[in-house]
Enzyme design. Sequence first.
Site, PDB file in Angstrom:
ATOM      1  N   GLN A   1       5.604  -5.686  -6.058  1.00 51.77           N
ATOM      2  CA  GLN A   1       6.378  -5.957  -4.855  1.00 51.77           C
ATOM      3  C   GLN A   1       5.727  -7.009  -3.964  1.00 51.77           C
ATOM      4  O   GLN A   1       6.350  -7.478  -3.010  1.00 51.77           O
ATOM      5  CB  GLN A   1       6.573  -4.670  -4.058  1.00 51.77           C
TER       6      GLN A   1
ATOM      7  N   CYS B   1       8.755  -0.904  -1.735  1.00 50.62           N
ATOM      8  CA  CYS B   1       8.325   0.067  -2.743  1.00 50.62           C
ATOM      9  C   CYS B   1       9.444   1.024  -3.119  1.00 50.62           C
ATOM     10  O   CYS B   1       9.581   1.402  -4.293  1.00 50.62           O
ATOM     11  CB  CYS B   1       7.104   0.837  -2.249  1.00 50.62           C
TER      12      CYS B   1
ATOM     13  N   HIS C   1       4.870   5.417   1.250  1.00 53.35           N
ATOM     14  CA  HIS C   1       4.996   4.657   0.010  1.00 53.35           C
ATOM     15  C   HIS C   1       5.770   5.469  -1.021  1.00 53.35           C
ATOM     16  O   HIS C   1       5.644   6.693  -1.071  1.00 53.35           O
ATOM     17  CB  HIS C   1       3.593   4.338  -0.523  1.00 53.35           C
TER      18      HIS C   1
ATOM     19  N   ASN D   1       2.899   2.578 -10.208  1.00 52.01           N
ATOM     20  CA  ASN D   1       2.957   1.912  -8.901  1.00 52.01           C
ATOM     21  C   ASN D   1       3.651   0.560  -9.051  1.00 52.01           C
ATOM     22  O   ASN D   1       3.963   0.119 -10.158  1.00 52.01           O
ATOM     23  CB  ASN D   1       1.545   1.747  -8.336  1.00 52.01           C
TER      24      ASN D   1
END
Length: 444
Positions: free
Chosen positions: A64, A70, A364, A386
């Site tokens: 990102q 996110c 997040h 992630n």
Amino acid sequence: MNQNITTAELEGFEKGFAADPAKRVAQLAVTANGVNKSATDPLVQREDRHQFSIQLEAGKITNQKSSGRCWMFAALNTMRVEIMKKLNLETFELSQNYTLFYDKLEKANYFLESILDTLDEPTDGRLIAHLLSAPLNDGGQWDMLCNLIEKYGVVPKDTMPETACSSSTWEVTGYMTRKLREFACALREGHAAGKTVDQLREQKEAMLSDIYNMLCIALGNPPKTFTFETRDKDKKFIREEGLTGKSFFEKYIGWDMSSYVSLINAPTAGKPYHKTFTVKLLGNIVEGRPVKYLNLPIEDLKAAAIRQMQDGKPVWFGCDVGKCSIREGGIMDLNILRPDALFGTGFGMTKAQRLDYGDSLMTHAMVFQGVNLDESGKPTRWRVENSWGKDSGADGYYVMSDEWFSEYTYQVVVHKDYLTEEQRAELQQAPIELEPWDPMGSLA
């Protein structure tokens, strides 16, 4: 007792510090290396192995970059698995720029409508101050993503690729935020001058045109139709013409977004378990569905996530990623950082207290792509995909201890099929409204 810090107290503090050799050693370490490096416990990494009894297949790690997307990246990363399976692809990526464009446009409209709904509120009151604080935040919630998908669909990344401004959103978001505050001022002053809401909405259309133009300049024009082209694992070339974002989603993903629900763990006094909640003035599409959560004990969130992954499907989740975690090696563990030992003082608040006193909230969103279950079926650690690129964590992946999950994971999204009958019934309750500034209204 003294109200002020006295000279005698300062001398006492100084003597106490000097009398403890451990504090001097800590001082040398921290002043040279910083707090977290000095507080990292390397022995904990031995326990947090990147090995899992349930491990799902996923595409290449996404990035990102300098944006707060996110929640989008995590959601699109769960969806792309469907496309990869259907088309036998090694990897695939959906356009995060496409969803960003429409999210910003819709959030601008949502903000202006919120201003029109609150014209009689005082400008210096808490509600207007809250609305003006971040009218065009990059962050979002799962239900906000559902609204975007249902209205606009999705497109492959090469159909609307990243731009400098999508990868680093602060500049254009800053300028659009200035315009939206200016527009809010104009609408409220127009109301004070006697204009009707219909007249103010006529002004709003021109305001949205300005925002649309800014988005096109920064992100590019979103495609109305496109040709989809790719090559599968067997080198077979695939092409389909005349697709729209909605038709692409329906054909290659095909989810009923209303079947995916948000479970939260907020163990505070004002949020009883087994009740549903929503947040006032939180959303992105005016006509879209509101944010809705079912608050459950943390073990219920774990159980639902495990059931979905046992069925081969990843799980979107939200957490406070900055607590007790390190990027090197990708470790999220309550003991990986020992600031208590470093500073000689404990950090003792409970999860509920941290929420109530502003010490923690969801910051997040990521994706669970696996879990390690012991011989009795209990989770010991979780595999986390992630969206910070492959150089963060272990090739982009993190490992989360089960204890960390309990303390700092706040939300998971699962299909209703993975809930119990009782939980599905509880979802039918009318939600309790939370104030706009409630910590459960935080955006990942």
